[in-house]
Each structure stands twice: as structure tokens, then as C-alpha cells.
Design an enzyme around this catalytic site. Structure first.
Site, PDB file in Angstrom:
ATOM      1  N   CYS A  29      74.764   6.691  25.933  1.00 41.69           N
ATOM      2  CA  CYS A  29      73.837   6.385  27.042  1.00 41.69           C
ATOM      3  C   CYS A  29      72.496   5.806  26.625  1.00 41.69           C
ATOM      4  O   CYS A  29      72.155   4.694  27.021  1.00 41.69           O
ATOM      5  CB  CYS A  29      73.598   7.641  27.874  1.00 41.69           C
ATOM      6  SG  CYS A  29      75.019   8.074  28.868  1.00 41.69           S
TER       7      CYS A  29
HETATM    8  C1  UDX Z   1      71.966  11.700  27.689  1.00 42.63           C
HETATM    9  C2  UDX Z   1      71.167  12.243  28.880  1.00 42.63           C
HETATM   10  O1  UDX Z   1      70.561  13.472  28.500  1.00 42.63           O
HETATM   11  C3  UDX Z   1      72.043  12.412  30.108  1.00 42.63           C
HETATM   12  O2  UDX Z   1      71.264  12.855  31.191  1.00 42.63           O
HETATM   13  C4  UDX Z   1      72.675  11.057  30.435  1.00 42.63           C
HETATM   14  O3  UDX Z   1      73.500  11.133  31.553  1.00 42.63           O
HETATM   15  C5  UDX Z   1      73.466  10.564  29.227  1.00 42.63           C
HETATM   16  O4  UDX Z   1      72.601  10.483  28.078  1.00 42.63           O
HETATM   17  P1  UDX Z   1      73.659  12.648  25.865  1.00 42.63           P
HETATM   18  O5  UDX Z   1      73.799  11.236  25.383  1.00 42.63           O
HETATM   19  O6  UDX Z   1      74.877  13.481  25.988  1.00 42.63           O
HETATM   20  O7  UDX Z   1      72.950  12.659  27.312  1.00 42.63           O
HETATM   21  O8  UDX Z   1      72.685  13.374  24.824  1.00 42.63           O
HETATM   22  P2  UDX Z   1      71.304  14.159  24.795  1.00 42.63           P
HETATM   23  O9  UDX Z   1      71.577  15.585  24.533  1.00 42.63           O
HETATM   24  O10 UDX Z   1      70.418  13.815  25.913  1.00 42.63           O
HETATM   25  O11 UDX Z   1      70.700  13.537  23.442  1.00 42.63           O
HETATM   26  C6  UDX Z   1      70.561  12.125  23.301  1.00 42.63           C
HETATM   27  C7  UDX Z   1      70.146  11.772  21.870  1.00 42.63           C
HETATM   28  O12 UDX Z   1      68.764  12.107  21.661  1.00 42.63           O
HETATM   29  C8  UDX Z   1      70.941  12.476  20.786  1.00 42.63           C
HETATM   30  O13 UDX Z   1      71.232  11.534  19.752  1.00 42.63           O
HETATM   31  C9  UDX Z   1      69.976  13.535  20.265  1.00 42.63           C
HETATM   32  O14 UDX Z   1      70.205  13.865  18.909  1.00 42.63           O
HETATM   33  C10 UDX Z   1      68.626  12.838  20.448  1.00 42.63           C
HETATM   34  N1  UDX Z   1      67.509  13.771  20.610  1.00 42.63           N
HETATM   35  C11 UDX Z   1      67.414  14.549  21.725  1.00 42.63           C
HETATM   36  C12 UDX Z   1      66.520  13.856  19.624  1.00 42.63           C
HETATM   37  O15 UDX Z   1      66.578  13.141  18.607  1.00 42.63           O
HETATM   38  N2  UDX Z   1      65.480  14.723  19.805  1.00 42.63           N
HETATM   39  C13 UDX Z   1      65.355  15.503  20.896  1.00 42.63           C
HETATM   40  O16 UDX Z   1      64.371  16.258  20.985  1.00 42.63           O
HETATM   41  C14 UDX Z   1      66.368  15.425  21.900  1.00 42.63           C
END
Ligand code: UDX
Length: 433
Positions: free
Chosen positions: A271
């Protein structure tokens, strides 16, 4: 209610099974016969915690799958959950979605009943009219005027996270209903009434384009938040400071909030990378280039290079054996799409390193991307004899690593996710601390 869900990928399957679980009669439509057979046999075609159980519970009863659009008009609502892949320039390809919209239109053409067609896929606002046009072409009617009284077009974006999609569906912060006519909005009320009876969520009622913009803005904001803490983290690192200590303090300000402040290697997955690039491309198509969003992508693209540069300060990478710990884009999933592991591995190999990779669940998926890489069966095996290690995914099991580092040829670790404990004898570098 009778509901169709077209597309049985990650979003479509979660939606179809969850709607069946809410008590609706759901037909999942997919052109892939294997996916349809899997669903009808009571299994989920994708891996998502809790989903197999839901499919097993409702398949053959309230959930059935088919390749045919023949019975589309017997339902009240059709959700379109078809993939919208990125093109080379970052914009989304709505070809498959439009084809599904047109087939849905054709299936509804002979009917006289009211029907709502809802986009679940993520579509940039300027591209929505072309999907609506495809539906109208299939219908051979306009969606406004006479046609609009019968078939309505709406948007209802999802905010599901991988790994928690089933519970995210059941316990959303908000539901966004994008419709142009009141009866369409009322139909969405009926769809979600069983959910809202159990869980209190805000319902945002708006038009379809704004609904989609809310989805993009949501993801863009979160991605930019992580990129901002990573940018600040790089500054902290240069100053010899610990970003996590700084982040903990600023998170106490409730205007900032404590979540999404984990700095490190940045974001991946299906996403954030796709949606930020698609939003930038769509905005640029209209003549505005979003400066901050482009910077968020740039910071994200740069973090893997910074990690490898830190490793290079300690290890001569040419010919060195380097362990890469973690391949999934985040812990709790086997998804490697846009994982930060990919640019890390590429950069290591460009410098002549031999990479030995380990992930508790994502090795097989990554082996499709990097066929000739050495994949270890455990973190201990990956570390044994390695002259350096890069921590790419924040799996809990890496936090428990201890004596395993003793088996390294040179105990050098660069941690991209703040999971490893500093210990005596280990040359430890955090990416932003
Ligand atoms: C995300 C959105 O949260 C969700 O609402 C949308 O519909 C799809 O995209 P997702 O891709 O499953 O969901 O992952 P998420 O848990 O949000 O993390 C996204 C990325 O950000 C991951 O690679 C994670 O490692 C990174 N991340 C997240 C960080 O590097 N630091 C953080 O503090 C939080």
C-alpha cells in the site's frame, strides 16, 4: 442482504468472508478457477490470520465462489476489489478494474432492480470517472438520469493492515461511504449495520472521489510520518543521539501521537509505496507536484543505502559473507512486496557481498525475486561464519538472539529495526540511534 464481491485477492477475500460472517449472503466472483475452487473448498487463497477459519465456517453456506457474472443482478450491492497495479511512472493501471466494472454493468443490463456498485480498490480520484464509464458502457445506460435511478456508483475504501485485516474489518476506526445518491448511502448502511451494532465507528458520508482521497491521504500521512521520523532519525544519528528517546518524548504530545514513530529502514508492502507514488503521479497529471510527498518517498528510498553504508564502515563488503535477517516487509507476514530487504540485498550484492538471507516465513516468496540467493533455515545458520549482519524486519525472534552472534566470523550488526540488544563483543550500529 445479497452481496457480490468481485476479485478474491487479499482485500476481496477478507471482505467477502467478513461480510458472510456479518450474516450476508455473499458471492465471490473471480476469473481464476483455482481461486474459486479453493474458496468453495473452504480455504482462503491468501494467507491472513483468521481468514481461513472464516472461509471454512461460511463456504458452501453464506459464502460461495464462482467465475460467472450471471447472477450479479440477484444481489443488492457489488463490491469491486480488483487490483490496481502500478505502472512504470507510478500511476495506477485501472484496466482490470474497468474490465470488471464493464462486466458487472453487462450483467446488470437486463435487470430492473436497483443495484449499487462500490469500488473497494484504491483508485486515484481523477481515474474514478473512467471506472464509472466502464460500468455505464457495460450497462449501456448513463449512471445519471434514468440509469442513475437504478444503478449507482460508489466508493468505500478499506484501511486494512496485513496481518490484522480480519480484526481491522470488524473493528474499524471509521467507515467511509462515498456515494452520490441517498439510496446508495442507505444500502451501505444496511451492509454495515450488523458491524455497527457491535462496534462503534465513525461513519463518514461523502462523494466517491472524496472517499478515495481520504484513503490516499490516510496512507500518505502515515507514510510521511514514518519518513519524517526517519529523516529526524538520520539527523539524530549524525548528532550521536538516540531517535527512539526523542520519539518517545515527542509522542507524548497528543497532536503528534506515539504511533508510527518507529524509525529505521522505512516502509514497504502493497500500500504505502504504491499509494504515495500513485497520488504523486495523479497530482502531477493535474499540474501540481506534491513536494512533501516526493520527499517522503525519497527518504524512504534512501534508508536502505544508509544501512549498507553503515555496514561498509565496519566491513569490507567485497567478497564478504553478509547475513540479512528478515525479508518480509514487516513482521507477522510473508509478504515481500516492496520490502526494504530488496534494495538492501541489491546494494550488498552490488558491492560484491555474498548474501545469506533468513526470514521465519518469507524466504519462499523472496526466492521468487532472488532465485540464486542462499536462504538459511534459521537466524543462527545465517549468522554462522558471516562477517556482518543487517537486520531488516523487526521479528520478535531476532530480539532473543544472543550467543548466535558468537558464531559470526566478525560480530558486526547493523540493526534497521531496533530489535537487537547491544551486548559485549558485538559491534552494534543502529540505523537511526
Ligand atoms: C497500511 C495501512 O496501515 C493500512 O491502513 C492500509 O489499508 C494498507 O497499508 P500495511 O501495509 O499492512 O497497512 O502495514 P502497516 O502496519 O501500516 O506498516 C506499513 C509499513 O510502515 C511497514 O513496512 C512498516 O514496517 C513501516 N512502519 C510502520 C515503520 O517503519 N515505522 C512505524 O512506526 C510504522
Amino acid at each position: 442482504m445479497r452481496i457480490n464481491v468481485v476479485g478474491s485477492g487479499y482485500v476481496g477475500t477478507t471482505l467477502a468472508a467478513s461480510l458472510a460472517d456479518l450474516g450476508h449472503e455473499v458471492t465471490a466472483i473471480d476469473i481464476d478457477e483455482e481461486i474459486v475452487a479453493t474458496l468453495n473448498n473452504g480455504s482462503a487463497p491468501i494467507h491472513e490470520p483468521g481468514l481461513d477459519e472464516l472461509v471454512a465456517q461460511h463456504a458452501g453456506d453464506r459464502l460461495r465462489a464462482t467465475t460467472s457474472y450471471d447472477d450479479v443482478s440477484t444481489a443488492d450491492v457489488t463490491f469491486l476489489a480488483i487490483q490496481t497495479p502500478s505502472r512504470e511512472d507510478g500511476s495506477i493501471d485501472t484496466g482490470a478494474l474497468s474490465a470488471a466494472a464493464e462486466m458487472t454493468g453487462e450483467a446488470l443490463a437486463g435487470s430492473t432492480d436497483r443495484h449499487l456498485v462500490v469500488i473497494k480498490s484504491t483508485v486515484a480520484p481523477p481515474s474514478l470517472p473512467c471506472v464509472a464509464d466502464a460500468l455505464a458502457t457495460g450497462l449501456d445506460e448513463s449512471l445519471v438520469g434514468d440509469g442513475g435511478d437504478r444503478v449507482a456508483f460508489g466508493a468505500n475504501p478499506e484501511f486494512l493492515r496485513e496481518g490484522t485485516a480480519v480484526s481491522d474489518f470488524r473493528e474499524p476506526d471509521k467507515l467511509v461511504f462515498g456515494t452520490d445518491v441517498e439510496w446508495a448511502d442507505e444500502l451501505l448502511d444496511d451492509v454495515y449495520a450488523p458491524l455497527l451494532a457491535e462496534h462503534d465507528a465513525s461513519v463518514v458520508r461523502t462523494d466517491p472521489a472524496t472517499a478515495m482521497m481520504i484513503k490516499y491521504a490516510n496512507n500518505a500521512f502515515l507514510a510521511a510520518k514514518v519518513s519524517l521520523i526517519n529523516d529526524l532519525g538520520n539527523v539524530c544519528k549524525e548528532f550521536g543521539l538516540d531517535t527512539y528517546e526523542v520519539a518517545e518524548a515527542i509522542g507524548l504530545d497528543d497532536r503528534i501521537g506515539e504511533r508510527f514513530l518507529r524509525s529505521g529502514l522505512g516502509w514497504g508492502g502493497s500500500c504505502f509505496p504504491k499509494d504515495t507514488k500513485a497520488l504523486i503521479a495523479a497530482a502531477e497529471g493535474e499540474g501540481y507536484s506534491p513536494v512533501l510527498l516526493r520527499a517522503a518517498v525519497e527518504v524512504n528510498d534512501h534508508q536502505p543505502e544508509r544501512l549498507v553504508a553503515l555496514l561498509e564502515e565496519e566491513v569490507d563488503l567485497e567478497g564478504a559473507r553478509i547475513a540479512v535477517l528478515g525479508l518480509a516487509f514487516k513482521p507477522g507476514t510473508d509478504d515481500v512486496r516492496n520490502s526494504r530487504a530488496i534494495p538492501v540485498i541489491e546494494a550488498l550484492r552490488e558491492r560484491g557481498a555474498t548474501v545469506v538471507a533468513y526470514d521465519p516465513v518469507a524466504g519462499e516468496n523472496m526466492s521468487e525475486r532472488f532465485t540464486e540467493l542462499e536462504y538459511a533455515d534459521s537466524a543462527a545458520d545465517a549468522l554462522a561464519g558471516a562477517e556482518g549482519a543487517a537486520v531488516v524486519t523487526g521479528w520478535d525472534e531476532f530480539a532473543a538472539l544472543d550467543s548466535e552472534f558468537d558464531a559470526m566470523a566478525d560480530p558486526v550488526v547493523v540493526d534497521g529495526r531496533r530489535v537487537i540488544e547491544r551486548r559485549e563483543g558485538l559491534v552494534y550500529e543502529g540505523l537511526t540511534w
